[in-house]
Write an enzyme that holds these catalytic residues in place. Sequence first.
Site, PDB file in Angstrom:
ATOM      1  N   PRO A   9       0.794  -1.227   0.000  1.00 45.60           N
ATOM      2  CG  PRO A   9      -0.116  -1.115   2.132  1.00 45.60           C
ATOM      3  CD  PRO A   9       0.536  -2.071   1.180  1.00 45.60           C
ATOM      4  CG  ASN A  10      -0.334   4.368   1.168  1.00 44.59           C
ATOM      5  OD1 ASN A  10      -1.267   4.913   0.597  1.00 44.59           O
ATOM      6  ND2 ASN A  10      -0.459   3.815   2.358  1.00 44.59           N
ATOM      7  NE  ARG A  17       3.957   6.810   1.728  1.00 42.34           N
ATOM      8  CZ  ARG A  17       4.110   5.572   2.162  1.00 42.34           C
ATOM      9  NH1 ARG A  17       4.484   4.609   1.337  1.00 42.34           N
ATOM     10  NH2 ARG A  17       3.884   5.279   3.423  1.00 42.34           N
ATOM     11  CE1 TYR A  22       8.872   5.251   2.935  1.00 42.16           C
ATOM     12  CE2 TYR A  22       7.330   7.093   2.883  1.00 42.16           C
ATOM     13  CZ  TYR A  22       7.792   5.937   3.472  1.00 42.16           C
ATOM     14  OH  TYR A  22       7.170   5.448   4.603  1.00 42.16           O
ATOM     15  CG  ASN A  73       8.399  -1.654   0.605  1.00 43.10           C
ATOM     16  OD1 ASN A  73       7.767  -1.737   1.655  1.00 43.10           O
ATOM     17  ND2 ASN A  73       9.030  -0.549   0.227  1.00 43.10           N
ATOM     18  CB  ALA A  76       1.422   0.306   6.717  1.00 42.41           C
ATOM     19  CD  GLU A  97      10.462  -7.066   6.508  1.00 41.35           C
ATOM     20  OE1 GLU A  97      10.408  -8.205   7.015  1.00 41.35           O
ATOM     21  OE2 GLU A  97      10.381  -6.029   7.169  1.00 41.35           O
ATOM     22  CG  HIS A  99      11.061  -1.897   5.090  1.00 40.09           C
ATOM     23  ND1 HIS A  99       9.703  -1.885   4.904  1.00 40.09           N
ATOM     24  CD2 HIS A  99      11.348  -3.019   5.786  1.00 40.09           C
ATOM     25  CE1 HIS A  99       9.179  -2.943   5.491  1.00 40.09           C
ATOM     26  NE2 HIS A  99      10.153  -3.654   6.027  1.00 40.09           N
ATOM     27  NE  ARG A 106       9.864   6.646   8.584  1.00 39.15           N
ATOM     28  CZ  ARG A 106       8.930   6.386   7.663  1.00 39.15           C
ATOM     29  NH1 ARG A 106       9.088   5.372   6.824  1.00 39.15           N
ATOM     30  NH2 ARG A 106       7.859   7.145   7.580  1.00 39.15           N
TER      31      ARG A 106
HETATM   32  C1  DQA Z   1       8.136   1.327   4.047  1.00 39.12           C
HETATM   33  C2  DQA Z   1       8.137   1.583   5.566  1.00 39.12           C
HETATM   34  C3  DQA Z   1       6.764   1.323   6.165  1.00 39.12           C
HETATM   35  O1  DQA Z   1       6.781   1.574   7.563  1.00 39.12           O
HETATM   36  C4  DQA Z   1       5.743   2.245   5.529  1.00 39.12           C
HETATM   37  O2  DQA Z   1       4.452   1.970   6.033  1.00 39.12           O
HETATM   38  C5  DQA Z   1       5.764   2.187   4.035  1.00 39.12           C
HETATM   39  C6  DQA Z   1       7.053   2.142   3.362  1.00 39.12           C
HETATM   40  C7  DQA Z   1       9.482   1.675   3.392  1.00 39.12           C
HETATM   41  O3  DQA Z   1       9.663   1.292   2.242  1.00 39.12           O
HETATM   42  O4  DQA Z   1      10.317   2.354   4.005  1.00 39.12           O
HETATM   43  O5  DQA Z   1       4.724   2.269   3.379  1.00 39.12           O
HETATM   44  O6  DQA Z   1       7.904  -0.063   3.834  1.00 39.12           O
END
Ligand code: DQA
Length: 146
Positions: A9-10, A17, A22, A73, A76, A97, A99, A106
């Site tokens: 998501p997102n 964003r 990011y 990735n 959240a 995984e 990020h 954070r």
């Molecule tokens: C993320 C870190 C997560 O905490 C966050 O919710 C994201 C992006 C990252 O790529 O740093 O959506 O996965």
Amino acid sequence: MRILLINGPNLNLLGTRNPEVYGSMTLADIVERVRQRGEQLGAEIVPFQANAEGAIIDFIQTNAPGADGILINAGAFTHYSLAIRDAFEAVGKPFVEVHISNVHAREEFRHHSVLADIAVAQVAGLGWRGYIAALDSLVGILKERQ
Ligand code: DQA
């Protein structure tokens, strides 16, 4: 070799964003760079992005059996989706995984991952390059196992 590249998501909003967190690369830019690196390594990249948990689980169930490994990735969902964790356990394919940000530097709620202990590794804080680092390592590990 086939590697799934899953973004949760997102992450479709990358580029606009929170660029200070990011970066300015779009998801399409990142997918293209991963695809190119995959080509150099002899790995076909199968990209997928969804904002919905069920769509990610459906993708894993359908595509993991025909893949060698997975980069994810989960956004959240990383921090609380036991359903995505169960999907990984069910398909039993090695995954890394990723990020973009250093989740450990954070907010507290980002420090815990429900995926990390069943992943090959967690890569965090390398920006978009984390996807490339994860791909290089996962393909290397899979080639050694062959
Ligand atoms: C993320 C870190 C997560 O905490 C966050 O919710 C994201 C992006 C990252 O790529 O740093 O959506 O996965």
